[in-house]
Design a protein around this motif. Structure first.
Motif, PDB file in Angstrom:
ATOM      1  N   GLY A   1       0.785  -1.289  -0.061  1.00  0.00           N
ATOM      2  CA  GLY A   1       0.068  -0.125  -0.074  1.00  0.00           C
ATOM      3  C   GLY A   1       0.766   1.306  -0.127  1.00  0.00           C
ATOM      4  O   GLY A   1       0.222   2.386   0.046  1.00  0.00           O
TER       5      GLY A   1
ATOM      6  N   ARG B   1       3.390  -3.159   8.238  1.00  0.00           N
ATOM      7  CA  ARG B   1       2.181  -2.893   8.014  1.00  0.00           C
ATOM      8  C   ARG B   1       1.815  -1.390   8.041  1.00  0.00           C
ATOM      9  O   ARG B   1       2.406  -0.735   9.032  1.00  0.00           O
ATOM     10  CB  ARG B   1       1.107  -3.538   8.964  1.00  0.00           C
ATOM     11  CG  ARG B   1      -0.446  -3.051   9.127  1.00  0.00           C
ATOM     12  CD  ARG B   1      -1.226  -3.832  10.023  1.00  0.00           C
ATOM     13  NE  ARG B   1      -0.802  -3.580  11.337  1.00  0.00           N
ATOM     14  CZ  ARG B   1      -1.656  -2.506  11.723  1.00  0.00           C
ATOM     15  NH1 ARG B   1      -2.582  -1.699  11.292  1.00  0.00           N
ATOM     16  NH2 ARG B   1      -1.289  -2.360  13.142  1.00  0.00           N
TER      17      ARG B   1
ATOM     18  N   HIS C   1      -9.204  -1.848   0.662  1.00  0.00           N
ATOM     19  CA  HIS C   1      -8.364  -1.873   1.870  1.00  0.00           C
ATOM     20  C   HIS C   1      -8.142  -3.132   2.413  1.00  0.00           C
ATOM     21  O   HIS C   1      -7.544  -3.459   3.388  1.00  0.00           O
ATOM     22  CB  HIS C   1      -8.565  -0.616   2.849  1.00  0.00           C
ATOM     23  CG  HIS C   1      -8.238   0.792   2.360  1.00  0.00           C
ATOM     24  ND1 HIS C   1      -7.002   1.165   1.802  1.00  0.00           N
ATOM     25  CD2 HIS C   1      -9.085   1.677   1.984  1.00  0.00           C
ATOM     26  CE1 HIS C   1      -7.083   2.253   1.579  1.00  0.00           C
ATOM     27  NE2 HIS C   1      -8.037   2.801   1.404  1.00  0.00           N
ATOM     28  N   THR C   2      -8.959  -3.979   2.117  1.00  0.00           N
ATOM     29  CA  THR C   2      -9.386  -5.156   2.834  1.00  0.00           C
ATOM     30  C   THR C   2      -9.254  -6.347   1.909  1.00  0.00           C
ATOM     31  O   THR C   2      -8.528  -7.389   2.225  1.00  0.00           O
ATOM     32  CB  THR C   2     -10.675  -5.298   3.674  1.00  0.00           C
ATOM     33  OG1 THR C   2     -11.682  -5.080   2.598  1.00  0.00           O
ATOM     34  CG2 THR C   2     -10.878  -4.294   4.705  1.00  0.00           C
TER      35      THR C   2
ATOM     36  N   ASP D   1      -4.300  -4.774  -5.340  1.00  0.00           N
ATOM     37  CA  ASP D   1      -3.370  -4.013  -4.570  1.00  0.00           C
ATOM     38  C   ASP D   1      -2.751  -2.680  -4.931  1.00  0.00           C
ATOM     39  O   ASP D   1      -1.801  -2.071  -4.364  1.00  0.00           O
ATOM     40  CB  ASP D   1      -2.024  -5.210  -4.322  1.00  0.00           C
ATOM     41  CG  ASP D   1      -1.399  -5.625  -5.552  1.00  0.00           C
ATOM     42  OD1 ASP D   1      -1.823  -5.033  -6.605  1.00  0.00           O
ATOM     43  OD2 ASP D   1      -0.806  -6.548  -5.380  1.00  0.00           O
TER      44      ASP D   1
ATOM     45  N   HIS E   1      -4.765   2.118  -5.029  1.00  0.00           N
ATOM     46  CA  HIS E   1      -4.276   3.523  -4.564  1.00  0.00           C
ATOM     47  C   HIS E   1      -3.549   4.535  -5.501  1.00  0.00           C
ATOM     48  O   HIS E   1      -3.008   5.643  -5.102  1.00  0.00           O
ATOM     49  CB  HIS E   1      -3.575   3.372  -3.228  1.00  0.00           C
ATOM     50  CG  HIS E   1      -2.429   2.482  -3.366  1.00  0.00           C
ATOM     51  ND1 HIS E   1      -2.653   1.280  -3.379  1.00  0.00           N
ATOM     52  CD2 HIS E   1      -1.089   2.867  -3.515  1.00  0.00           C
ATOM     53  CE1 HIS E   1      -1.209   0.831  -3.624  1.00  0.00           C
ATOM     54  NE2 HIS E   1      -0.445   1.693  -3.182  1.00  0.00           N
TER      55      HIS E   1
ATOM     56  N   ARG F   1      -8.465 -12.092   2.075  1.00  0.00           N
ATOM     57  CA  ARG F   1      -7.903 -10.860   2.286  1.00  0.00           C
ATOM     58  C   ARG F   1      -6.336 -11.075   1.877  1.00  0.00           C
ATOM     59  O   ARG F   1      -6.054 -12.448   2.075  1.00  0.00           O
ATOM     60  CB  ARG F   1      -8.017 -10.887   3.928  1.00  0.00           C
ATOM     61  CG  ARG F   1      -7.559  -9.560   4.562  1.00  0.00           C
ATOM     62  CD  ARG F   1      -7.443  -9.498   5.952  1.00  0.00           C
ATOM     63  NE  ARG F   1      -8.946  -9.833   6.242  1.00  0.00           N
ATOM     64  CZ  ARG F   1      -9.867  -8.770   6.505  1.00  0.00           C
ATOM     65  NH1 ARG F   1      -9.570  -7.464   6.432  1.00  0.00           N
ATOM     66  NH2 ARG F   1     -11.373  -8.921   6.803  1.00  0.00           N
TER      67      ARG F   1
END
Length: 414
Positions: A35, A57, A77-78, A83, A86, A145
């Motif tokens: 992320g 994380r 986000h989950t 991936d 963003h 997830r």
């Protein structure tokens, strides 16, 4: 190397992996942080500290990159499916170009590899024709997830084509299936495969004409409705495939790959071509239509049956010989006239050193490698270089927007 401190850590991201993670340096150790983007200052927490690297994380983005955007999907986000939501689509493609280049340098040992800019293919959302979904404890379908087997329920997935989303909606939830594959093609074909859970099944009511199958513990399937297949149309050719069989998951992407492969090999009239890991003939049929005599090799017997039928339907059966063989066995045992052109479309693990060595021994004039993993491509590029094949070009394609995945058509010559 010493352990990293516990608690929140501030760091600057300066790298990006082929798996779609940013890389920060903390006390000299690489920390992989999903992320994040190169150039960002972030606050992270170490969740897995190894001797040479760690995984973190993301807690906060303190100084965001200009390329950062709000994800278009509320599950971004989950859900582990996408991936890179963003990141702006153009920036996603620049990152993919960077990854392909870095892998060819680091793992392939190539200096200044000839990597072109990643090409956009089709829409950035609504492109995926097939998806395998999992059921949570309440029977709701969704995706895993990231890094876990936990299921995030997803009723509407923005990367599915409208047709595939219609199948997912028609299947619904709480069917009793542990997994469901949904599929919809450009020809209008629809289908679903249910993998039964421990309890009873409640079969969904799909549209008339849709195929419905039940997967069995031994890997076979039982067809409840339809004939168990769907047909996709690419470059004016029809390709029938099992509902849960392998085919490119984006129709525009499949067409772009066919065009790229044919563009690399040029005029193939009268030439001998090998299509290795041929699937149902995505490259075999266009090569034959362009004038080549094609030997197609595929290890999945059911796919070979479809390939032969696809060639027959296209009137190309006299130009395509399809063999249900392991590729390594084929290239090792084949001793007749060498091919002029070889198309390699291996699985994610790559062709491997054995196949590369045996293939290079046949000395084909052109090897066109269709790669779905840059690291595997780089390893095989190194092996090809050891056998005196040079990389002429590498063209990445963004077949899977919003994810780190990238497809590459690479051209090698002796």
């Amino acid at each position: 190397m010493s352990s990293l401190p516990e608690g929140p850590i501030e760091a600057v991201v300066d790298g990006f992996t082929h798996g779609g993670e940013g890389v920060a340096r903390v006390d000299g150790k690489a920390v992989f942080v999903p992320g994040t983007l190169p150039g960002e200052r972030v606050r992270l927490e170490v969740v897995d500290d190894r001797k040479r690297w760690a995984r973190g994380r993301l807690l906060d983005v303190l100084d965001p990159a200009a390329e950062r955007v709000a994800p278009p999907c509320p599950h971004a986000h989950t859900c582990g499916g996408c991936d890179l939501q963003h990141v702006t689509p153009d920036s996603q493609r620049r990152l993919k170009t960077r990854v392909v280049t870095e892998q060819l340098v680091r793992l392939g040992g190539l200096d200044d590899p000839p990597v072109a800019d990643t090409v956009a293919v089709g829409p950035d959302l609504g492109y995926r024709t097939v998806a395998r979904m999992h059921a949570d404890e309440q029977g709701r379908l969704g995706f895993h997830r990231a890094g876990t087997n936990d299921v995030v329920p997803v009723a509407v997935c923005p990367v599915l084509t409208p047709g595939a989303q219609d199948v997912r909606s028609a299947v619904g939830d709480r069917t009793g299936a542990a997994e469901v594959t949904v599929r919809a093609t450009s020809t209008g074909d629809r289908g679903a495969v249910l993998h039964p859970g421990p309890g009873p099944l409640d079969l969904p009511g799909l549209d008339d004409g849709a195929t419905l199958q039940l997967a069995q513990p031994d890997g076979s399937t039982v067809t409840v409705r339809g004939d168990g297949t769907v047909t996709e149309r690419v470059a004016g050719l029809d390709f029938t495939v099992d509902v849960d069989g392998f085919f490119q998951t984006t129709t525009d992407g499949a067409a772009a790959l066919v065009e790229a492969v044919l563009g690399v090999v040029g005029d193939v009239s009268g030439l001998v071509a090998w299509d290795l890991y041929a699937g149902v003939g995505l490259f075999s049929l266009p090569l034959a239509r362009a004038g080549a005599t094609v030997t197609a090799v595929e290890g999945v017997a059911r796919a070979v049956d479809h390939l032969r039928d696809n060639a027959l339907r296209a009137g190309l059966d006299q130009s395509v010989v399809a063999d249900a063989l392991d590729v390594a066995d084929f290239v090792r045992r084949r001793h007749d006239a060498p091919p002029d052109v070889v198309v390699l479309d291996p699985p994610r693990t790559g062709a491997g050193a054995e196949v590369v060595a045996e293939l290079a021994g046949h000395r084909p004039g052109d090897i066109v490698y269709v790669a779905c993993d840059p690291a595997a491509l780089a390893r095989d590029a190194r092996a090809l270089a050891e056998h005196h094949y040079r990389l002429v070009s590498a063209q990445p394609f963004d077949l899977f927007p919003m994810t780190h995945h990238v497809e590459v058509v690479a051209h090698f010559r002796p």
